[in-house]
Design a protein around this motif. Structure first.
Motif, PDB file in Angstrom:
ATOM      1  N   THR A  19       0.831  -1.221   0.000  1.00  0.00           N
ATOM      2  CA  THR A  19       0.000   0.000   0.000  1.00  0.00           C
ATOM      3  C   THR A  19       0.865   1.270   0.000  1.00  0.00           C
ATOM      4  OG1 THR A  19      -0.157  -0.297   2.373  1.00  0.00           O
ATOM      5  CG2 THR A  19      -2.065  -0.988   1.078  1.00  0.00           C
ATOM      6  N   ASP A  20       2.172   1.116   0.261  1.00  0.00           N
ATOM      7  CA  ASP A  20       3.090   2.269   0.237  1.00  0.00           C
ATOM      8  C   ASP A  20       3.574   2.577  -1.176  1.00  0.00           C
ATOM      9  OD1 ASP A  20       3.334   2.442   3.104  1.00  0.00           O
ATOM     10  OD2 ASP A  20       4.758   0.774   3.065  1.00  0.00           O
ATOM     11  N   TYR A  21       3.235   1.725  -2.138  1.00  0.00           N
ATOM     12  CA  TYR A  21       3.918   1.782  -3.439  1.00  0.00           C
ATOM     13  C   TYR A  21       3.925   3.195  -4.059  1.00  0.00           C
ATOM     14  CZ  TYR A  21       5.468   0.716  -8.137  1.00  0.00           C
ATOM     15  OH  TYR A  21       6.167   0.719  -9.319  1.00  0.00           O
ATOM     16  N   ASP A  22       2.771   3.855  -4.096  1.00  0.00           N
ATOM     17  CA  ASP A  22       2.725   5.174  -4.746  1.00  0.00           C
ATOM     18  C   ASP A  22       3.607   6.184  -4.009  1.00  0.00           C
ATOM     19  OD1 ASP A  22       1.045   4.157  -6.617  1.00  0.00           O
ATOM     20  OD2 ASP A  22      -0.797   4.994  -5.751  1.00  0.00           O
ATOM     21  N   LYS A  23       3.588   6.093  -2.675  1.00  0.00           N
ATOM     22  CA  LYS A  23       4.433   6.999  -1.871  1.00  0.00           C
ATOM     23  C   LYS A  23       5.915   6.688  -2.092  1.00  0.00           C
ATOM     24  CE  LYS A  23       1.365   7.850   2.077  1.00  0.00           C
ATOM     25  NZ  LYS A  23       1.191   7.588   3.516  1.00  0.00           N
ATOM     26  N   LEU A  24       6.216   5.412  -2.276  1.00  0.00           N
ATOM     27  CA  LEU A  24       7.605   5.003  -2.514  1.00  0.00           C
ATOM     28  C   LEU A  24       8.118   5.598  -3.826  1.00  0.00           C
ATOM     29  CD1 LEU A  24       9.918   3.026  -1.525  1.00  0.00           C
ATOM     30  CD2 LEU A  24       8.913   1.364  -3.102  1.00  0.00           C
ATOM     31  N   ILE A  25       7.284   5.506  -4.864  1.00  0.00           N
ATOM     32  CA  ILE A  25       7.673   6.051  -6.169  1.00  0.00           C
ATOM     33  C   ILE A  25       7.809   7.583  -6.075  1.00  0.00           C
ATOM     34  CG2 ILE A  25       6.923   6.347  -8.583  1.00  0.00           C
ATOM     35  CD1 ILE A  25       7.926   3.494  -7.853  1.00  0.00           C
ATOM     36  N   ALA A  26       6.897   8.204  -5.325  1.00  0.00           N
ATOM     37  CA  ALA A  26       6.979   9.673  -5.151  1.00  0.00           C
ATOM     38  C   ALA A  26       8.286  10.031  -4.438  1.00  0.00           C
ATOM     39  CB  ALA A  26       5.767  10.170  -4.361  1.00  0.00           C
ATOM     40  N   LEU A  27       8.657   9.244  -3.440  1.00  0.00           N
ATOM     41  CA  LEU A  27       9.922   9.491  -2.727  1.00  0.00           C
ATOM     42  C   LEU A  27      11.110   9.371  -3.684  1.00  0.00           C
ATOM     43  CD1 LEU A  27      11.800   9.656  -0.138  1.00  0.00           C
ATOM     44  CD2 LEU A  27      11.639   7.158  -0.083  1.00  0.00           C
ATOM     45  N   TRP A  28      11.129   8.314  -4.481  1.00  0.00           N
ATOM     46  CA  TRP A  28      12.254   8.102  -5.403  1.00  0.00           C
ATOM     47  C   TRP A  28      12.335   9.246  -6.416  1.00  0.00           C
ATOM     48  CZ3 TRP A  28      11.454   2.144  -6.498  1.00  0.00           C
ATOM     49  CH2 TRP A  28      11.854   1.428  -5.363  1.00  0.00           C
ATOM     50  N   ASN A  29      11.178   9.742  -6.858  1.00  0.00           N
ATOM     51  CA  ASN A  29      11.197  10.875  -7.788  1.00  0.00           C
ATOM     52  C   ASN A  29      11.760  12.118  -7.105  1.00  0.00           C
ATOM     53  OD1 ASN A  29      10.254   9.643 -10.145  1.00  0.00           O
ATOM     54  ND2 ASN A  29       8.142   9.755  -9.449  1.00  0.00           N
ATOM     55  N   LYS A  30      11.291  12.370  -5.873  1.00  0.00           N
ATOM     56  CA  LYS A  30      11.782  13.543  -5.119  1.00  0.00           C
ATOM     57  C   LYS A  30      13.279  13.440  -4.871  1.00  0.00           C
ATOM     58  CE  LYS A  30       8.453  13.557  -1.901  1.00  0.00           C
ATOM     59  NZ  LYS A  30       7.971  13.584  -0.533  1.00  0.00           N
ATOM     60  N   ALA A  31      13.728  12.209  -4.574  1.00  0.00           N
ATOM     61  CA  ALA A  31      15.143  11.985  -4.240  1.00  0.00           C
ATOM     62  C   ALA A  31      16.018  11.909  -5.490  1.00  0.00           C
ATOM     63  CB  ALA A  31      15.283  10.700  -3.426  1.00  0.00           C
ATOM     64  N   LYS A  32      15.359  11.916  -6.676  1.00  0.00           N
ATOM     65  CA  LYS A  32      16.066  11.754  -7.965  1.00  0.00           C
ATOM     66  C   LYS A  32      16.862  10.450  -8.008  1.00  0.00           C
ATOM     67  CE  LYS A  32      16.317  16.508  -9.628  1.00  0.00           C
ATOM     68  NZ  LYS A  32      15.334  17.098  -8.767  1.00  0.00           N
ATOM     69  N   LEU A  33      16.291   9.433  -7.393  1.00  0.00           N
ATOM     70  CA  LEU A  33      16.912   8.110  -7.425  1.00  0.00           C
ATOM     71  C   LEU A  33      16.563   7.449  -8.747  1.00  0.00           C
ATOM     72  CD1 LEU A  33      18.248   5.883  -5.390  1.00  0.00           C
ATOM     73  CD2 LEU A  33      15.970   4.898  -5.538  1.00  0.00           C
ATOM     74  N   LEU A  34      17.537   6.850  -9.395  1.00  0.00           N
ATOM     75  CA  LEU A  34      17.248   6.128 -10.638  1.00  0.00           C
ATOM     76  C   LEU A  34      16.573   4.814 -10.285  1.00  0.00           C
ATOM     77  CD1 LEU A  34      20.535   6.687 -12.665  1.00  0.00           C
ATOM     78  CD2 LEU A  34      18.358   7.905 -12.834  1.00  0.00           C
ATOM     79  N   TYR A  35      15.479   4.503 -10.957  1.00  0.00           N
ATOM     80  CA  TYR A  35      14.803   3.236 -10.704  1.00  0.00           C
ATOM     81  C   TYR A  35      14.204   2.745 -12.010  1.00  0.00           C
ATOM     82  CZ  TYR A  35      10.436   5.935 -10.566  1.00  0.00           C
ATOM     83  OH  TYR A  35       9.383   6.747 -10.890  1.00  0.00           O
ATOM     84  N   LYS A  36      13.604   1.560 -11.981  1.00  0.00           N
ATOM     85  CA  LYS A  36      13.131   0.915 -13.207  1.00  0.00           C
ATOM     86  C   LYS A  36      11.614   0.726 -13.142  1.00  0.00           C
ATOM     87  CE  LYS A  36      17.292   0.156 -14.856  1.00  0.00           C
ATOM     88  NZ  LYS A  36      17.752   0.784 -16.074  1.00  0.00           N
ATOM     89  N   PRO A  37      10.858   1.782 -13.475  1.00  0.00           N
ATOM     90  CA  PRO A  37       9.390   1.707 -13.321  1.00  0.00           C
ATOM     91  C   PRO A  37       8.729   0.657 -14.203  1.00  0.00           C
ATOM     92  CG  PRO A  37      10.041   3.716 -14.464  1.00  0.00           C
ATOM     93  CD  PRO A  37      11.297   3.074 -14.001  1.00  0.00           C
TER      94      PRO A  37
END
Ligand SMILES: CC(C)(COP(=O)(O)OP(=O)(O)OC[C@H]1O[C@@H](n2cnc3c(N)ncnc32)[C@H](O)[C@@H]1OP(=O)(O)O)[C@@H](O)C(=O)NCCC(=O)NCCS
Length: 152
Positions: A19-37
């Motif tokens: 249930t955290d998934y959307d918040k997790l993606i928002a965090l990674w975007n804010k942190a400018k972390l590279l990830y594989k959506p």
């Protein structure tokens, strides 16, 4: 107490829930972390990973705001740290160090004696962070991969 270091007792470190998934993606975007959506970090793939006994996917939370993440895992020989991120407004307070320490302890308890992480060559800040946490850089190793899909 170090300069800028705040009391971390109000920071909750807990397991990631789907249930955290959307918040997790928002965090990674804010942190400018590279990830594989479209690959490893797609919701169903993370859900699958979480079911593995080797998955240590943790988040840091403050007042129900998701402010940090880390994904620890191991392959039976080596532990790996992935997806370490702290929200920009909460950096340099020891939150990453707390997340890393928790993953290290859990990996050591699983019998893993070496923990590794891969850092892009431009990410010198992150290199410094890992060095301060006791990690050693290996310039004599080059990373090779074979990918089934571009975004895997
Ligand atoms: C890297 C990152 C997770 C660090 O989070 P953080 O919570 O600010 O780190 P901490 O406060 O726990 O710091 C741990 C140590 O690194 C140091 N440190 C933190 N940020 C630093 C920086 N930008 N440059 C140099 N040292 C830094 C801290 O001073 C501390 O060292 P100390 O104990 O000797 O004082 C955060 O900057 C981030 O999310 N960056 C973007 C995403 C990213 O690059 N992730 C890593 C991918 S490999």
């Amino acid at each position: 107490m170090k300069l800028n270091q705040k009391n971390l007792s109000d920071i909750l470190i807990r397991e990631l829930r789907m249930t955290d998934y959307d918040k997790l993606i928002a965090l990674w975007n804010k942190a400018k972390l590279l990830y594989k959506p479209e690959g490893r970090d797609r919701q169903d793939n993370i859900e699958r990973e979480l079911k593995k006994p080797t998955a240590i996917f943790l988040v840091a939370e403050k007042n129900e705001e998701l402010i940090g993440s880390i994904f620890g895992t191991h392959d039976g020989r080596k532990g790996w740290i992935n997806r370490l991120a702290v929200a920009p407004g909460y950096r340099k307070q020891g939150i990453a160090a707390k997340l890393v320490k928790e993953v290290e302890n859990r990996l050591f308890d699983m019998g893993i004696g070496i923990i590794a992480c891969l850092i892009e060559d431009w990410n010198t800040e992150s290199m410094e962070v890992f060095e301060k946490m006791g990690y050693k850089q290996h310039n004599d190793i080059t990373y090779y991969t074979k990918r089934r899909f571009v975004d895997v």
